[in-house]
Design an enzyme around this catalytic site. Sequence first.
Site, PDB file in Angstrom:
ATOM      1  N   LYS A 180       0.870  -1.192   0.000  1.00 16.84           N
ATOM      2  CA  LYS A 180       0.000   0.000   0.000  1.00 16.84           C
ATOM      3  C   LYS A 180       0.896   1.229   0.000  1.00 16.84           C
ATOM      4  CE  LYS A 180      -1.755   2.883   2.330  1.00 16.84           C
ATOM      5  NZ  LYS A 180      -1.515   4.291   1.844  1.00 16.84           N
ATOM      6  N   GLU A 255      10.199   1.870  10.297  1.00 24.37           N
ATOM      7  CA  GLU A 255      11.226   2.868   9.938  1.00 24.37           C
ATOM      8  C   GLU A 255      10.557   4.225  10.007  1.00 24.37           C
ATOM      9  OE1 GLU A 255      14.329   2.269   9.405  1.00 24.37           O
ATOM     10  OE2 GLU A 255      14.365   0.108   9.058  1.00 24.37           O
ATOM     11  N   CYS A 289      13.917  11.224   5.501  1.00 16.62           N
ATOM     12  CA  CYS A 289      13.994  10.943   6.939  1.00 16.62           C
ATOM     13  C   CYS A 289      15.402  11.175   7.472  1.00 16.62           C
ATOM     14  CB  CYS A 289      13.554   9.517   7.197  1.00 16.62           C
ATOM     15  SG  CYS A 289      14.490   8.331   6.218  1.00 16.62           S
ATOM     16  N   GLU A 393      10.110  16.770  14.167  1.00 17.04           N
ATOM     17  CA  GLU A 393      10.496  16.578  12.771  1.00 17.04           C
ATOM     18  C   GLU A 393       9.704  17.549  11.908  1.00 17.04           C
ATOM     19  OE1 GLU A 393       9.144  13.017  10.628  1.00 17.04           O
ATOM     20  OE2 GLU A 393      11.203  12.785   9.926  1.00 17.04           O
TER      21      GLU A 393
HETATM   22  P1  NAD Z   1       2.621   8.620   7.263  1.00 17.27           P
HETATM   23  O1  NAD Z   1       2.900   7.894   8.520  1.00 17.27           O
HETATM   24  O2  NAD Z   1       1.574   9.666   7.273  1.00 17.27           O
HETATM   25  O3  NAD Z   1       2.191   7.616   6.116  1.00 17.27           O
HETATM   26  C1  NAD Z   1       3.011   6.546   5.718  1.00 17.27           C
HETATM   27  C2  NAD Z   1       2.136   5.474   5.104  1.00 17.27           C
HETATM   28  O4  NAD Z   1       1.289   4.934   6.109  1.00 17.27           O
HETATM   29  C3  NAD Z   1       1.218   5.961   3.992  1.00 17.27           C
HETATM   30  O5  NAD Z   1       1.126   4.963   3.005  1.00 17.27           O
HETATM   31  C4  NAD Z   1      -0.092   6.121   4.704  1.00 17.27           C
HETATM   32  O6  NAD Z   1      -1.218   6.030   3.865  1.00 17.27           O
HETATM   33  C5  NAD Z   1      -0.062   4.961   5.680  1.00 17.27           C
HETATM   34  N1  NAD Z   1      -0.912   5.104   6.858  1.00 17.27           N
HETATM   35  C6  NAD Z   1      -1.331   6.252   7.461  1.00 17.27           C
HETATM   36  N2  NAD Z   1      -2.133   5.947   8.502  1.00 17.27           N
HETATM   37  C7  NAD Z   1      -2.212   4.605   8.573  1.00 17.27           C
HETATM   38  C8  NAD Z   1      -2.876   3.697   9.444  1.00 17.27           C
HETATM   39  N3  NAD Z   1      -3.641   4.128  10.444  1.00 17.27           N
HETATM   40  N4  NAD Z   1      -2.734   2.371   9.233  1.00 17.27           N
HETATM   41  C9  NAD Z   1      -1.958   1.925   8.225  1.00 17.27           C
HETATM   42  N5  NAD Z   1      -1.306   2.733   7.364  1.00 17.27           N
HETATM   43  C10 NAD Z   1      -1.424   4.058   7.537  1.00 17.27           C
HETATM   44  O7  NAD Z   1       3.998   9.195   6.773  1.00 17.27           O
HETATM   45  P2  NAD Z   1       4.263  10.123   5.523  1.00 17.27           P
HETATM   46  O8  NAD Z   1       3.804  11.512   5.885  1.00 17.27           O
HETATM   47  O9  NAD Z   1       3.745   9.486   4.299  1.00 17.27           O
HETATM   48  O10 NAD Z   1       5.862  10.085   5.427  1.00 17.27           O
HETATM   49  C11 NAD Z   1       6.687  10.942   6.113  1.00 17.27           C
HETATM   50  C12 NAD Z   1       7.239  10.269   7.344  1.00 17.27           C
HETATM   51  O11 NAD Z   1       7.942   9.094   6.999  1.00 17.27           O
HETATM   52  C13 NAD Z   1       8.268  11.130   8.063  1.00 17.27           C
HETATM   53  O12 NAD Z   1       8.053  11.052   9.446  1.00 17.27           O
HETATM   54  C14 NAD Z   1       9.582  10.485   7.693  1.00 17.27           C
HETATM   55  O13 NAD Z   1      10.647  10.704   8.577  1.00 17.27           O
HETATM   56  C15 NAD Z   1       9.212   9.059   7.645  1.00 17.27           C
HETATM   57  N6  NAD Z   1      10.194   8.302   6.869  1.00 17.27           N
HETATM   58  C16 NAD Z   1      11.032   7.423   7.505  1.00 17.27           C
HETATM   59  C17 NAD Z   1      11.994   6.723   6.787  1.00 17.27           C
HETATM   60  C18 NAD Z   1      12.925   5.742   7.440  1.00 17.27           C
HETATM   61  O14 NAD Z   1      13.497   4.934   6.721  1.00 17.27           O
HETATM   62  N7  NAD Z   1      13.117   5.785   8.744  1.00 17.27           N
HETATM   63  C19 NAD Z   1      12.076   6.910   5.418  1.00 17.27           C
HETATM   64  C20 NAD Z   1      11.215   7.808   4.804  1.00 17.27           C
HETATM   65  C21 NAD Z   1      10.270   8.483   5.533  1.00 17.27           C
END
Ligand code: NAD
Length: 489
Positions: A180, A255, A289, A393
């Site tokens: 997803k 992550e 990230c 962040e």
């Molecule tokens: P997000 O948590 O809003 O969404 C990530 C994914 O999770 C999306 O596909 C979203 O639709 C899904 N999601 C949201 N709510 C959910 C739920 N209740 N159940 C299941 N899935 C759900 O994050 P984002 O805004 O898309 O991405 C940015 C974040 O990701 C930042 O905090 C960034 O640091 C982090 N990030 C971490 C890494 C790493 O490797 N540590 C890499 C890239 C991004």
Amino acid sequence: PTMAHSKALLVLENFIGGKFVPCSSYIDSYNPSTGDVYCRVPDSGREEVEAAVKAAKAAFPIWSSKSPLERSQILNKLADLIEHDLEAFAQAESKDQGKTIMFARTVDIPRAVHNFRFFASSILHHVTECTEMPALGCMHYTSRAPVGVAGLISPWNLPLYLLTWKIAPAIACGNTVVAKPSEMTSVTAWMMCKLLDKAGVPPGVVNVVFGTGAKAGEALVCHPDVPLISFTGSTLTAQRITEKSAPHCKRLSLELGGKNPAIIFDDADLSQCIPTTVRSSFANQGEICLCTSRIFVQRGIYNEFLKKFVAEAKKWKTGNPSDPTSDVGALISKEHLEKVRNYVKKAQAEGARVLCGEGVDPLALPPGNQKGYFMLPTVIAEVKDESCCMQEEIFGPVTCVVAFDTEEEVIERANGVKYGLAATVWSSNVGRVHRVAHRLQSGLVWTNCWLVRDLNLPFGGMKASGIGREGAKDSYEFFTEVKTITIKH
Ligand code: NAD
């Protein structure tokens, strides 16, 4: 959108059991550089996830019984096909996400290709353990088997890059998957689905359901036949996923976010440090990230650093992402841009100084990009460690620079946040870089460089930045179930 307008829209479909299937409802997806709706993404829910899990379960017996070599050949073929279409993928990623075409061409898509090649190779080289107990006439060994249907959830910042970083190890190990992607950046995942059959990936091995986290993501997390979830995204979402999956005792790899420090000692080589730290702060609009957002500079070089750093940051050109001379593209959404801007406002209200960027310098955009979500690289100084700008962040092109005096002090301040993903240390004193690296609470420490990765080694964060690691051995261990077998002879 009007009817006339909607005709021109790109409409995505879910990919389930080797077939594209339409969905009963759709969500709008925006082009961040123009602010226009340009694509419609399936708004999948429980029903679509159910169908995808069913297809993945059905494909598991055949896929998991293939030899690693057979799977490896298919992964390599898929890598070749994506590489063949690299430019089309890069254009699509740039349009969908707002990132510059240069970044998509040189980082996102090449890395997606490499993810498949890397796991196609590493899967051939794992060895399991064996121990002996001669006095008891026993030997023990371990064997590893794929777990089943893996649920993969990825964010919007590096769409295909991070999704393939999960799909590749999952299927290399013999699992089947339901992925997803982020509802804001779904296009390249959909494009990849079109290549799966040609690569020889059997129907049902890779299924992709598009939609929101609350509906499609949660349906996947809560599905009883999905025993493991690999998630990359925010810490807040990870908490929700942990809660929702707890009744099923699922295996989780998380992550998450970061608040990454760069520590710059007075013996650092500034000619390397400054351009790299500008890059580590603003690459991909600061939406990585691993981006630096707290820069600690030793007092003796603080003023010199600030002057040179701001001059270097000002060289970065913000503009149309499809222009190959742009260094900074558009942020992912209007809401995100507002959120990032608000951090700058809060810092100002607290008495910090904005040295360049937001609210200080003019932002000139081409006529077609006036409604896009752009923001200049912004450098803030004199921010207190307790400020939200130093604790939370921001995930945008904003970085804070502060002064420090001693090694002991800077380690404590660098560790003084809830996150622990990545850190950089700049010094020419070899003893000091080792010492500081050991004491930083951070899953990754780069000294005198940034973002140099060997995919063999563990990637991931400590504290609120995550649970688990990904990499050759780590992903293999996560995506397989180990068994210890004892033989008495
Ligand atoms: P997000 O948590 O809003 O969404 C990530 C994914 O999770 C999306 O596909 C979203 O639709 C899904 N999601 C949201 N709510 C959910 C739920 N209740 N159940 C299941 N899935 C759900 O994050 P984002 O805004 O898309 O991405 C940015 C974040 O990701 C930042 O905090 C960034 O640091 C982090 N990030 C971490 C890494 C790493 O490797 N540590 C890499 C890239 C991004």
